[in-house]
Enzyme design. Structure first.
Site, mmCIF file in Angstrom:
data_model
loop_
_atom_site.group_PDB
_atom_site.id
_atom_site.type_symbol
_atom_site.label_atom_id
_atom_site.label_comp_id
_atom_site.label_asym_id
_atom_site.label_seq_id
_atom_site.Cartn_x
_atom_site.Cartn_y
_atom_site.Cartn_z
ATOM 1 N N LEU A 174 19.474 -1.183 42.602
ATOM 2 C CA LEU A 174 19.697 -0.247 41.508
ATOM 3 C C LEU A 174 19.447 -1.008 40.215
ATOM 4 O O LEU A 174 19.893 -2.151 40.067
ATOM 5 C CB LEU A 174 21.138 0.276 41.521
ATOM 6 C CG LEU A 174 21.470 1.502 42.376
ATOM 7 C CD1 LEU A 174 22.964 1.788 42.298
ATOM 8 C CD2 LEU A 174 20.688 2.720 41.923
ATOM 9 N N ASP A 175 18.744 -0.405 39.271
ATOM 10 C CA ASP A 175 18.493 -1.048 37.991
ATOM 11 C C ASP A 175 19.807 -1.393 37.290
ATOM 12 O O ASP A 175 20.820 -0.704 37.502
ATOM 13 C CB ASP A 175 17.687 -0.121 37.072
ATOM 14 C CG ASP A 175 16.249 0.057 37.535
ATOM 15 O OD1 ASP A 175 15.793 -0.764 38.350
ATOM 16 O OD2 ASP A 175 15.593 1.016 37.081
ATOM 17 N N PRO A 176 19.820 -2.413 36.423
ATOM 18 C CA PRO A 176 21.038 -2.715 35.655
ATOM 19 C C PRO A 176 21.562 -1.513 34.874
ATOM 20 O O PRO A 176 22.776 -1.363 34.713
ATOM 21 C CB PRO A 176 20.575 -3.836 34.717
ATOM 22 C CG PRO A 176 19.502 -4.539 35.489
ATOM 23 C CD PRO A 176 18.769 -3.437 36.221
ATOM 24 N N ALA B 204 21.520 1.505 35.836
ATOM 25 C CA ALA B 204 21.967 2.538 36.764
ATOM 26 C C ALA B 204 23.350 2.195 37.304
ATOM 27 O O ALA B 204 23.729 1.028 37.402
ATOM 28 C CB ALA B 204 20.983 2.685 37.921
#
Length: 352
Positions: free
Chosen positions: A52-54, A56
């Site tokens: 998961l992106d930072p 997100a």
């Protein structure tokens, strides 16, 4: 003083087996969240099930010990996200972290327009991965090229949007915004979907926020936060772990007697009578007795996964005898904490 794992004293690692459903916080990468949870549990082996992106938040299953053998199932699972698209501006990264590279007027966001976008972006789609992603080209992650201002050719990937809900939203960062809830196949980039929707509307868009609501049947309501985990005692943290077999719980199960269990764990296929193992299946969860007696009512030991072809049970991902013992000991400790009769310690019969 920092409380990050890198600034703490060396700890004694130990075997930990199970799945932690983490609600990943904003600002941490998936690996940073994993390392912190691994430190809190003193686990000697861990992995996550897709990044998961930072920017997100949301459901991030973390696998420990034996559970890491089944993490690919979660990587391949369908997922559900909630996101806010900020209309009228494109950014260099496709999200709120990037620089604004284009600004355009925003048309009226009518129910009819949203219905049209919903129809257009539901079903099979070809999606070009964003430059700011971990996909590799010639051995380098795409984001490495992007950070140098380089753009490389990427092949479109085939994805499926199973369900898409869209509604107007209010956000102080933009004149107009849309909230979307997306149920999609693996490999879907919500940032790219947001940019594509913005282009189709005609004004451009970027992702203002992103939250994963569900992955492979695990939902946000089941998750624990890092802050809550940090405030717990070690036994309380252990109690948050789901067993490794939770990753294959959606698949049929087969229970073996001690002899067949021992042979399967040695890597041998087991030929059964017609229908003995059930219908042909690409994956089944396999259990054996947790005591040498194999008595009725005894707790079962999770052995791993297999597949069934023409009445033959063929091993796939199996636990080691030590992993099985560790999991049974953990189960025993938990039962004892509830003052229940613990299961027999076993597995010797499975490898006799």
């Amino acid at each position: 003083m920092s409380t990050s794992p890198s600034h703490r004293q060396k700890i004694q690692r130990r075997p930990v087996h199970g799945v932690l459903l983490l609600d990943k916080p904003l600002g941490l990468s998936s690996n940073q969240a994993l390392q912190k949870a691994k430190w809190l549990l003193r686990a000697d082996k861990a992995g996550h099930t897709g990044t998961l992106d930072p920017l997100a938040t949301g459901v991030l299953p973390l696998c420990f010990g034996a559970a890491t053998k089944f993490s690919q199932i979660q990587l391949d699972a369908d997922k559900t996200y909630e996101a806010v698209l900020l209309l009228g501006q494109k950014t260099s990264t496709g999200d709120a972290e990037g620089d604004v590279i284009e600004t355009r007027p925003i048309p009226a966001i009518t129910p009819e327009l949203l219905d049209e976008m919903t129809r257009r972006f539901t079903g099979p789609l070809a999606q070009i991965p964003p430059m700011y992603s971990a996909l590799k080209k010639d051995g380098k992650a795409l984001y490495e090229y992007a950070r140098k201002g380089e753009e490389v050719e990427r092949e479109a990937r085939h994805i499926t949007i199973f369900k898409l809900d869209m509604a107007p939203a209010q956000d102080p960062r933009a004149q107009a915004a849309i909230k979307i809830v997306v149920n999609c196949s693996k490999g879907t980039y919500i940032r790219t979907l947001g940019e594509d929707i913005g282009e189709a509307i005609g004004c451009g868009a970027h992702l203002g926020s992103l939250r994963r609501l569900e992955t492979g049947g695990f939902v946000a309501g089941q998750c624990v936060s890092l802050a809550a985990l940090e405030a717990m005692t070690e036994p309380e943290r252990e109690a948050c772990l789901l067993p490794p077999q939770s990753l294959v719980a959606a698949y049929p199960s087969v229970t073996l007697d001690a002899d067949n269990a021992g042979r399967l764990l040695s890597g041998l296929r087991r030929r059964g009578e017609p229908g003995q193992w059930g219908a042909d299946a690409p994956l089944v969860q396999v259990y054996g007795p947790s005591s040498s007696s194999g008595q009725a009512g005894a707790a079962q030991a999770f052995l791993g996964s297999a597949h069934i072809t023409a009445d033959e049970l063929i091993p796939q991902r199996l636990l080691s005898p030590i992993e099985i013992q560790d999991i049974l000991k953990t189960t025993q400790r938990r039962l004892e904490s509830f003052a229940l009769e613990p299961p027999d310690r076993m597995v010797a019969s499975l490898h006799s």
